[in-house]
Design a protein around this motif. Structure first.
Motif, PDB file in Angstrom:
ATOM      1  N   THR A  82     -14.673  -6.576   6.152  1.00  0.00           N
ATOM      2  CA  THR A  82     -13.593  -7.646   6.291  1.00  0.00           C
ATOM      3  C   THR A  82     -12.814  -7.418   5.161  1.00  0.00           C
ATOM      4  OG1 THR A  82     -14.864  -9.310   7.604  1.00  0.00           O
ATOM      5  CG2 THR A  82     -13.104  -9.981   6.351  1.00  0.00           C
ATOM      6  N   ILE A  83     -13.587  -7.274   3.941  1.00  0.00           N
ATOM      7  CA  ILE A  83     -12.736  -7.079   2.796  1.00  0.00           C
ATOM      8  C   ILE A  83     -12.215  -5.850   2.604  1.00  0.00           C
ATOM      9  CG2 ILE A  83     -13.331  -6.477   0.262  1.00  0.00           C
ATOM     10  CD1 ILE A  83     -15.631  -8.663   0.404  1.00  0.00           C
ATOM     11  N   ALA A  84     -12.707  -4.624   3.262  1.00  0.00           N
ATOM     12  CA  ALA A  84     -11.818  -3.422   3.215  1.00  0.00           C
ATOM     13  C   ALA A  84     -10.630  -3.651   4.063  1.00  0.00           C
ATOM     14  CB  ALA A  84     -13.099  -2.415   3.596  1.00  0.00           C
ATOM     15  N   LEU A  85     -10.810  -4.134   5.295  1.00  0.00           N
ATOM     16  CA  LEU A  85      -9.705  -4.213   5.956  1.00  0.00           C
ATOM     17  C   LEU A  85      -8.450  -4.981   5.349  1.00  0.00           C
ATOM     18  CD1 LEU A  85     -11.375  -4.654   9.451  1.00  0.00           C
ATOM     19  CD2 LEU A  85      -9.990  -2.855   8.742  1.00  0.00           C
ATOM     20  N   ALA A  86      -9.100  -6.249   4.658  1.00  0.00           N
ATOM     21  CA  ALA A  86      -7.947  -7.013   3.856  1.00  0.00           C
ATOM     22  C   ALA A  86      -7.292  -6.162   2.794  1.00  0.00           C
ATOM     23  CB  ALA A  86      -8.681  -8.263   3.623  1.00  0.00           C
ATOM     24  N   ILE A  87      -8.098  -5.478   2.108  1.00  0.00           N
ATOM     25  CA  ILE A  87      -7.545  -4.546   1.123  1.00  0.00           C
ATOM     26  C   ILE A  87      -6.542  -3.493   1.710  1.00  0.00           C
ATOM     27  CG2 ILE A  87      -7.986  -2.874  -0.839  1.00  0.00           C
ATOM     28  CD1 ILE A  87     -10.699  -4.294  -1.351  1.00  0.00           C
ATOM     29  N   GLY A  88      -7.058  -2.970   2.789  1.00  0.00           N
ATOM     30  CA  GLY A  88      -6.328  -2.095   3.217  1.00  0.00           C
ATOM     31  C   GLY A  88      -5.004  -2.412   3.870  1.00  0.00           C
ATOM     32  N   TRP A  89      -4.747  -3.754   4.629  1.00  0.00           N
ATOM     33  CA  TRP A  89      -3.846  -4.264   5.195  1.00  0.00           C
ATOM     34  C   TRP A  89      -2.662  -4.923   3.826  1.00  0.00           C
ATOM     35  CZ3 TRP A  89      -7.212  -7.114   8.957  1.00  0.00           C
ATOM     36  CH2 TRP A  89      -7.415  -6.358  10.093  1.00  0.00           C
ATOM     37  N   GLY A  90      -3.369  -5.442   2.761  1.00  0.00           N
ATOM     38  CA  GLY A  90      -2.630  -5.793   1.647  1.00  0.00           C
ATOM     39  C   GLY A  90      -1.950  -4.630   1.202  1.00  0.00           C
ATOM     40  N   THR A  91      -2.431  -3.563   0.869  1.00  0.00           N
ATOM     41  CA  THR A  91      -2.135  -2.321   0.386  1.00  0.00           C
ATOM     42  C   THR A  91      -0.838  -1.788   1.022  1.00  0.00           C
ATOM     43  OG1 THR A  91      -4.331  -1.747  -0.628  1.00  0.00           O
ATOM     44  CG2 THR A  91      -2.606   0.061  -0.396  1.00  0.00           C
ATOM     45  N   MET A  92      -1.017  -1.767   2.571  1.00  0.00           N
ATOM     46  CA  MET A  92       0.085  -1.219   3.400  1.00  0.00           C
ATOM     47  C   MET A  92       1.252  -2.148   3.027  1.00  0.00           C
ATOM     48  SD  MET A  92      -2.245  -0.119   6.571  1.00  0.00           S
ATOM     49  CE  MET A  92      -1.157   0.538   7.574  1.00  0.00           C
ATOM     50  N   ALA A  93       1.099  -3.219   3.055  1.00  0.00           N
ATOM     51  CA  ALA A  93       2.355  -4.307   3.075  1.00  0.00           C
ATOM     52  C   ALA A  93       2.951  -4.203   1.706  1.00  0.00           C
ATOM     53  CB  ALA A  93       1.632  -5.793   2.988  1.00  0.00           C
ATOM     54  N   CYS A  94       2.190  -3.934   0.735  1.00  0.00           N
ATOM     55  CA  CYS A  94       2.718  -3.780  -0.794  1.00  0.00           C
ATOM     56  C   CYS A  94       3.429  -2.325  -0.632  1.00  0.00           C
ATOM     57  CB  CYS A  94       1.787  -3.667  -1.794  1.00  0.00           C
ATOM     58  SG  CYS A  94       1.002  -5.185  -2.120  1.00  0.00           S
ATOM     59  N   TYR A  95       2.837  -1.312  -0.070  1.00  0.00           N
ATOM     60  CA  TYR A  95       3.483  -0.123   0.161  1.00  0.00           C
ATOM     61  C   TYR A  95       5.016  -0.041   0.824  1.00  0.00           C
ATOM     62  CZ  TYR A  95       3.340   5.004   0.569  1.00  0.00           C
ATOM     63  OH  TYR A  95       3.418   6.495   0.388  1.00  0.00           O
ATOM     64  N   ARG A  96       4.878  -0.623   1.748  1.00  0.00           N
ATOM     65  CA  ARG A  96       6.272  -0.801   2.570  1.00  0.00           C
ATOM     66  C   ARG A  96       7.258  -1.600   1.734  1.00  0.00           C
ATOM     67  NH1 ARG A  96       2.613  -1.249   6.966  1.00  0.00           N
ATOM     68  NH2 ARG A  96       2.528  -3.739   6.799  1.00  0.00           N
ATOM     69  N   PHE A  97       6.907  -2.545   0.835  1.00  0.00           N
ATOM     70  CA  PHE A  97       7.606  -3.395   0.098  1.00  0.00           C
ATOM     71  C   PHE A  97       8.103  -2.519  -1.140  1.00  0.00           C
ATOM     72  CE2 PHE A  97       8.197  -6.025  -3.578  1.00  0.00           C
ATOM     73  CZ  PHE A  97       9.221  -6.972  -3.172  1.00  0.00           C
ATOM     74  N   LEU A  98       7.329  -1.500  -1.735  1.00  0.00           N
ATOM     75  CA  LEU A  98       7.672  -0.693  -2.834  1.00  0.00           C
ATOM     76  C   LEU A  98       8.491   0.254  -2.148  1.00  0.00           C
ATOM     77  CD1 LEU A  98       4.369  -0.381  -4.489  1.00  0.00           C
ATOM     78  CD2 LEU A  98       6.300  -1.793  -5.146  1.00  0.00           C
TER      79      LEU A  98
END
Length: 253
Positions: A237-253
């Motif tokens: 769960t933590i790994a998926l949360a980190i991954g989804w958060g990273t992908m969201a930030c990646y698209r924002f950047l």
């Protein structure tokens, strides 16, 4: 670029496939007087020479590469001969060898300025930094968070087992194995998520379920089984949360 790849391939062939264990033992026992060390350097230089014979643009180019790789390899291996056979020294040894090959190739080709600029741009790229941050968070910080969440269950579980578990108990696991399993599974989960390979995440969950929980259920230890199940689900769960958060930030950047 073909020459650089061939030189790296040559290094791994000479270091791992054409270096008998007797040569390694001889190097550790005799250091600079080791015949095995000199044989290994000779094999390495012969392979490098064959590569340079066909791909080097000039004799001076080949001479600089040959001497640089041969002397550096001798120096690094001699240094490592006095060190214990541990993972850090193994990694340092290989990184040094590859770094020398790449540095010589860059220097001889006169492209060191361009490479330095490329490295600086890559390291300071926000998209790269956010990915690096994700893997950092997935290791020790995530492990500490899981241990805090499971703290009450951990105390109850191990206090119940304290009276029955002995140092000779065959069910005792390897020291720190659980922590490293967590690091690896979360990093793999992130990697599969970034690659869009969601089936790979399913494979990880299934594999861990088969190999870990099969033995636990055979032991009829429901408390330990549930504890491990909670820990595993938290880890993913933590790994998926980190991954989804990273992908969201990646698209924002």
């Amino acid at each position: 670029m073909e020459l650089l790849i061939l030189l790296i391939v040559t290094h791994f062939i000479a270091d791992f496939y054409l270096q008998p264990k007797e040569w390694i033992d001889c190097r550790f026992d005799n250091k600079v007087r080791s015949r095995g060390l000199y044989k290994h350097i000779l094999v390495h230089c012969v392979l490098v020479g064959l590569v340079l014979l066909f791909y080097a643009p000039s004799f001076s180019y080949a001479l600089v590469m040959m001497l640089g790789i041969g002397l550096s390899h001798f120096t690094i291996d001699l240094w490592k001969a006095g060190k214990p056979a541990t993972t850090p020294y193994f990694l340092i040894d290989q990184v040094l060898h590859i770094a020398v090959i790449v540095s010589l190739w860059v220097y001889v080709n006169g492209s060191h300025i361009q490479l330095l600029e490329f490295l600086i741009q890559t390291i300071t790229n926000p998209h790269v930094l956010i990915i690096v941050l994700a893997y950092i968070l997935a290791c020790k910080p995530a492990s500490i968070l899981i241990s805090i969440i499971l703290k009450r269950h951990t105390a109850a579980l191990f206090s119940a087992q304290a009276s029955s578990t002995t140092p000779s108990d065959p069910n005792i696991g390897l020291e720190a194995a659980g922590r490293w399993i967590g690091y690896i599974e979360r990093c793999l989960t992130l990697t599969f998520l970034f690659m869009g390979q969601f089936s790979g995440i399913g494979f990880l969950v299934a594999a861990k379920t088969i190999f870990r929980f099969g033995d636990l259920t055979k032991n009829n230890d429901r408390q330990l089984t549930e504890y491990m199940l909670i820990g595993t689900l938290l880890s993913y769960t933590i790994a998926l949360a980190i991954g989804w958060g990273t992908m969201a930030c990646y698209r924002f950047l």
